[in-house]
Structure formats: C-alpha cells, structure tokens
Write an enzyme that holds these catalytic residues in place. Structure first.
Site, mmCIF file in Angstrom:
data_model
loop_
_atom_site.group_PDB
_atom_site.id
_atom_site.type_symbol
_atom_site.label_atom_id
_atom_site.label_comp_id
_atom_site.label_asym_id
_atom_site.label_seq_id
_atom_site.Cartn_x
_atom_site.Cartn_y
_atom_site.Cartn_z
ATOM 1 N N TRP A 47 5.195 -13.051 6.768
ATOM 2 C CA TRP A 47 4.104 -12.926 5.791
ATOM 3 C C TRP A 47 4.685 -12.781 4.388
ATOM 4 O O TRP A 47 5.712 -12.102 4.208
ATOM 5 C CB TRP A 47 3.235 -11.705 6.105
ATOM 6 C CG TRP A 47 1.952 -12.057 6.805
ATOM 7 C CD1 TRP A 47 0.727 -12.186 6.240
ATOM 8 C CD2 TRP A 47 1.773 -12.351 8.201
ATOM 9 N NE1 TRP A 47 -0.207 -12.545 7.190
ATOM 10 C CE2 TRP A 47 0.407 -12.656 8.396
ATOM 11 C CE3 TRP A 47 2.625 -12.402 9.289
ATOM 12 C CZ2 TRP A 47 -0.122 -12.978 9.639
ATOM 13 C CZ3 TRP A 47 2.112 -12.735 10.528
ATOM 14 C CH2 TRP A 47 0.757 -13.025 10.688
ATOM 15 N N ASP A 183 -7.595 -7.328 3.096
ATOM 16 C CA ASP A 183 -8.538 -8.282 3.669
ATOM 17 C C ASP A 183 -10.007 -7.872 3.704
ATOM 18 O O ASP A 183 -10.873 -8.591 3.263
ATOM 19 C CB ASP A 183 -8.130 -8.590 5.117
ATOM 20 C CG ASP A 183 -6.670 -8.961 5.238
ATOM 21 O OD1 ASP A 183 -6.016 -9.178 4.214
ATOM 22 O OD2 ASP A 183 -6.188 -9.027 6.377
ATOM 23 N N ARG A 218 -10.540 -2.783 13.037
ATOM 24 C CA ARG A 218 -10.254 -4.108 12.484
ATOM 25 C C ARG A 218 -11.486 -4.689 11.794
ATOM 26 O O ARG A 218 -12.601 -4.202 11.967
ATOM 27 C CB ARG A 218 -9.823 -5.049 13.625
ATOM 28 C CG ARG A 218 -8.524 -4.688 14.295
ATOM 29 C CD ARG A 218 -7.311 -5.038 13.471
ATOM 30 N NE ARG A 218 -7.325 -6.420 13.001
ATOM 31 C CZ ARG A 218 -6.402 -6.945 12.172
ATOM 32 N NH1 ARG A 218 -5.423 -6.210 11.727
ATOM 33 N NH2 ARG A 218 -6.487 -8.203 11.780
ATOM 34 N N TRP A 375 -8.714 -1.687 5.674
ATOM 35 C CA TRP A 375 -8.626 -1.474 4.220
ATOM 36 C C TRP A 375 -9.882 -0.815 3.664
ATOM 37 O O TRP A 375 -10.148 -0.878 2.464
ATOM 38 C CB TRP A 375 -8.372 -2.806 3.518
ATOM 39 C CG TRP A 375 -7.045 -3.427 3.827
ATOM 40 C CD1 TRP A 375 -6.814 -4.446 4.708
ATOM 41 C CD2 TRP A 375 -5.756 -3.093 3.276
ATOM 42 N NE1 TRP A 375 -5.472 -4.768 4.726
ATOM 43 C CE2 TRP A 375 -4.802 -3.957 3.865
ATOM 44 C CE3 TRP A 375 -5.322 -2.141 2.339
ATOM 45 C CZ2 TRP A 375 -3.445 -3.914 3.545
ATOM 46 C CZ3 TRP A 375 -3.977 -2.098 2.026
ATOM 47 C CH2 TRP A 375 -3.052 -2.979 2.629
ATOM 48 N N GLU A 418 1.491 1.109 10.544
ATOM 49 C CA GLU A 418 0.964 0.137 9.586
ATOM 50 C C GLU A 418 0.100 0.843 8.529
ATOM 51 O O GLU A 418 0.203 0.593 7.345
ATOM 52 C CB GLU A 418 0.134 -0.891 10.370
ATOM 53 C CG GLU A 418 -0.425 -2.033 9.554
ATOM 54 C CD GLU A 418 -1.280 -2.962 10.416
ATOM 55 O OE1 GLU A 418 -1.458 -2.682 11.623
ATOM 56 O OE2 GLU A 418 -1.767 -3.968 9.876
HETATM 57 C C1 9WN Z 1 -4.026 -11.744 7.531
HETATM 58 C C2 9WN Z 1 0.761 -8.860 7.641
HETATM 59 C C3 9WN Z 1 -0.604 -8.946 6.973
HETATM 60 C C4 9WN Z 1 -0.612 -8.270 5.589
HETATM 61 C C5 9WN Z 1 -2.009 -8.121 5.040
HETATM 62 C C6 9WN Z 1 -2.870 -7.412 6.097
HETATM 63 C C7 9WN Z 1 -2.863 -8.201 7.386
HETATM 64 C C8 9WN Z 1 -3.489 -10.468 8.187
HETATM 65 C C9 9WN Z 1 -4.345 -10.083 9.371
HETATM 66 O O1 9WN Z 1 -1.535 -8.325 7.859
HETATM 67 O O2 9WN Z 1 -3.463 -9.463 7.161
HETATM 68 O O3 9WN Z 1 -3.146 -12.169 6.517
HETATM 69 O O4 9WN Z 1 -4.274 -10.794 10.388
HETATM 70 O O5 9WN Z 1 -5.087 -9.104 9.305
HETATM 71 O O6 9WN Z 1 -4.166 -7.221 5.627
HETATM 72 O O7 9WN Z 1 -1.983 -7.390 3.836
HETATM 73 O O8 9WN Z 1 0.149 -9.036 4.694
HETATM 74 O O9 9WN Z 1 1.203 -7.538 7.641
#
Ligand code: 9WN
Length: 459
Positions: A47, A183, A218, A375, A418
């Site tokens: 990512w 997100d 989630r 979030w 996380e």
């Molecule tokens: C979608 C990887 C990523 C972070 C983001 C977080 C989450 C992904 C998801 O995980 O996003 O990109 O599947 O939820 O919100 O900030 O970069 O850790």
C-alpha cells in the site's frame, strides 16, 4: 518469536527495549521480497502511504530496506506520475484481497506499468518519508537512493498539481474515500450519500476484510457498494482525470491529503538542496498550497479545516481528525495554528500534556462517534504521528510529548495493532500492523530521555 507471540505472551511488551524488539519483529515478519505488507492477513499487498510510514521506521533499523520499500512502490508509478495506492503481489492467490486486480484492470489503462495496481492514489507523504529516512541515515547509499527517487517524487507532485486540481484553485482533489486513507471517516458521509448504489450488490462479491476482522468494526456493505461504484466510474473512464468533472460521483478537496501535498513540497525543497538542485520552485509551490488550503478549507466559524465537496461547493460539517492535519505545514499562518491547537485540546480530541485517552479519529463528542468502527472513532498511530509532528513544528513541545507518550502507551498496552479503542486502548484490527510498528520505532527514537521513557512504560 513472532511479533504476535511476543505480545500474546506478555499481554504487552513491558519496556522500551521490548517495544523496539516487538516493532522490529513485526516489520521483519511483514517484509515481502521488496516491500512490507501492512498486514499478512488483511492487507497482503503493498500500500502506498503505508510504505511511506514504514520507510520512516525502517530507516532506524534497516535503512537499506527503507529505500527498497520506496523504490519498489515507485516502480509502479504510472506514466502520468500517479503512484497507485495498491501494488498487487502476483504471487498471491486470487481473492487474497478484495477488490483485487481483476476489478481494477490496470493493464487496460493507458500509462499503467507492467504490474497489477489500483488506479487510485493516497496522501503523498512519500517525499517527507524520503527526507526523514535520509536524515536518519545520511550516508552515500542514502544519498544515491534519494537522488534516484527525487524525479519520481517530483512527478508524483506534478500529477496531483496538473491532473487533480479540478478547480484551478491550487488544491488536489480526491476521487474516492480510499484516496484519503481514512476510508469510512464521517467526513465522507455527505459526499458519499450522493453515490448511487445498493448494499445488495455486495451479494455478488466476497469481501475479504470481514473474513479477517469483525464486520462491526469495518465499513458497511453499503459503503462497499459505493466504493465499488466509484472505482467502476473511474476505471470505465480509463482512470482519466480529464473527464472527472463530467459525472464522477465523488470529488472532494481533503485537508489531510492537501496538507501532505504541501508538506511534500517542503520536503522536496530540502531534498533539492542536498542534491544541488534548485529548491526555489518547491518553496513557491508549498506556499501556494498552504495559501489555497487556508482560503478554501479553513472554516473560521469552527476554527478547523474541513473537506470541500466539489459537487455541492460546500464544506463538510463533520469535525474529524482530518482537520488537524494542516498543522504539519511549517508555513501555516499563526491564526490557523492557534485555532488548530484549540481544536486539538478541546474535548473533541483531548490532546494534552497528560492525555487521559488516545487521540480519536473523529470528534468524540459527536453523536456519530463510533469507538470500534475503523476511522469513525478509533485511534490510529499514523494520524497521531502527523499531528505530533505538527505540534513540534509549531512550538508546542509539551503537547507533542503528551501525544507521543499516549501513542507509545497504546502499543505498550496492546501491541502493534492496526488501531486502538479510543477509550480503553484495546487493540483492534490487524494485530501485527506495519505502520504501527514503524512509527513506534520513530517515536521511541525521538526524545529518548529517561524521563519520557519512564512515563511511557508507566502507562
Ligand atoms: C483500502 C492498508 C490500508 C490503509 C488505509 C486503510 C485501509 C484499505 C481497506 O488499509 O484501506 O485501501 O481495504 O480498508 O484505511 O489507510 O492504507 O493498511
């Protein structure tokens, strides 16, 4: 011993050396040939902004890996300069993450690399990360890596300035909540409500996240249905930004994203100086971004920054932690700095020299504050790390120290999770998370006085 085992055995690492060991073990366990996965279970690919935060931490213990982390990400940069938010590892089975490469279909887009990637971006915190990594280990290898990366970092900024400034006012807009990195923040509820979608479309797909994390923590199925509708809208236009204004359902100027955009120019100015290039254009662009951010996203009525929904032209009313991010800009005017310090110290966010509770991702006094859902309330180390940098930048060391102790205390109590419950500090989401480990290393390396270390462990 794995990172998880270390935490499970002790219920939380007991001392600073133990915390460092846990962080390094977590990063080592998540290392995957040329990058670090955020999480082996939930996010097994690379990512974008995770890699930047991870490089900051790796620079303390494995500097060579810090540069490989950034280099591998930028190998996936598109011809237009965009740095994709996910780089997929082709060795993983289909379904290892949803939505996977079959949904993004990057190979069909013009200018995409010969790799599978998403077509979205994330906050551009990479130039700052590169600068911090170099400053941590300013050796010839670091200098050479910085020199190789510099043109790619400039192109990343160029993409945002040239293709994503839809209003011509100097800010980059995001076209999907995933681009914000936060997100399902309540900041996106209003703009997302305009995205036509039915939760039932998710019956046709298998969500990967809810197989590994509690669905109550989630985003909802309706959120996901909208996320997919936005991806399809962008993808079906070939990920072209020229046509965004005609009908793409989500166009927002985000304060955190644009604070990172401005901070990147400040970092590039410093990098340019070290490389013997001209820092002037970077300084000028940084000043323009800060000016635009204040003019377009600062709300004098609330004393904080808010996203602007380009579809309605209005500022979003939710007061989330996104609003505090402009503190990272060294040239933020004193009026806004003072207002953000008031906002940070308020009951909404509770930043203090001695913090009673961790920094939440959303206003904890708001009726839609949800302490467990991603979030929408929980505490995250990357956002706290940015806010702490901002407090230090603007001469608030006592508040920065309070935030630092609080963040270290979270990991001391729960491990490299996380995210964390914003009242109890209980660890949530993935238990061995890359940026939590990395940023912990960075926090531990700063102000390593016996006094702060004692306070850290005493939590
Ligand atoms: C979608 C990887 C990523 C972070 C983001 C977080 C989450 C992904 C998801 O995980 O996003 O990109 O599947 O939820 O919100 O900030 O970069 O850790």
């Amino acid at each position: 011993m794995t990172a998880d085992a270390a935490t499970a055995r002790t219920g939380g690492p007991a001392d600073v050396a133990g915390l460092r060991r846990l962080a390094v073990a977590t990063l080592d366990a998540n290392w995957e040939h040329d990058h670090t996965v955020p999480s082996r279970t939930l996010y097994p690919h690379q990512w974008s902004w995770d890699s930047a935060f991870i490089a900051v931490g790796l620079a303390h213990v494995r500097p060579e890996r810090a540069w490989r982390e950034l280099a591998s990400l930028f190998r996936a940069q598109w011809a237009d300069g965009r740095v994709p938010h996910i780089v997929f590892n082709r060795a993983l089975r289909v379904g290892a993450y949803f939505p996977g490469p079959e949904l993004w279909r990057s190979a069909t887009a013009e200018g995409a690399p010969a790799l599978d990637t998403s077509g979205l971006v994330q906050p551009p915190v990479h130039a700052l990360a590169a600068w911090l990594a170099y400053r941590r280990a300013p050796d010839p290898a670091g200098l050479a890596a910085l020199r190789r990366l510099y043109p790619a970092l400039v192109a990343q900024q160029g993409y945002l300035a040239d293709r994503r400034d839809l209003t011509g006012e100097g800010l980059a807009c995001i076209v999907h909540p995933w681009e914000s990195g936060l997100d399902n923040s309540p900041a996106w509820d209003e703009p997302m409500a305009a995205v036509a979608a039915e939760a039932t479309v998710m019956r046709a797909y298998r969500r990967h996240d809810t197989a590994h994390a509690d669905a109550a923590h989630r985003p909802t199925d309706l959120d996901y249905a909208r996320y997919l509708a936005m991806v399809a809208s962008y993808r079906d236009r070939g990920y072209s930004d020229q046509v965004l204004a005609d009908g793409h359902p989500f166009l927002v100027e985000c304060p955190l994203f644009n604070a990172a955009f401005g901070a990147a120019e400040h970092a590039l100015a410093r990098i340019a100086t070290v490389l013997g290039a001209d820092p002037g254009p970077h300084r000028a662009r940084a000043a323009r971004i800060t000016e635009a951010l204040v003019r377009r996203l600062y709300d004098p009525a609330t004393g904080t920054f808010a996203p602007r929904d380009l579809r309605t032209g209005r500022l979003v009313p939710a007061r989330t932690v996104l609003g505090l991010a402009p503190l990272i800009l060294p040239d933020l005017p004193a009026r806004q700095v003072d207002a953000l310090v008031v906002e940070a110290r308020s009951a909404r966010f509770g930043v203090a020299e001695r913090m009673e509770r961790p920094l939440p991702s959303h206003d904890r006094t708001a009726p839609d504050f949800e302490p467990l859902r991603y979030w929408r309330g929980p505490s995250w180390l990357n956002v706290g790390w940015l806010v702490r940098r901002g407090l230090l930048t603007h001469g608030r060391p006592e508040l920065a120290a309070g935030l630092r102790r609080s963040m270290i205390g979270l990991v001391a109590g729960a491990g490299c999770h996380e995210y964390f419950h914003p009242d109890t500090g209980v660890g949530l989401g993935s238990p061995a998370f890359g940026w939590t480990a990395a940023l912990l290393l960075d926090l531990l390396a700063e102000e390593p006085t016996p006094e702060t270390d004692r306070a850290t462990v005493a939590r």
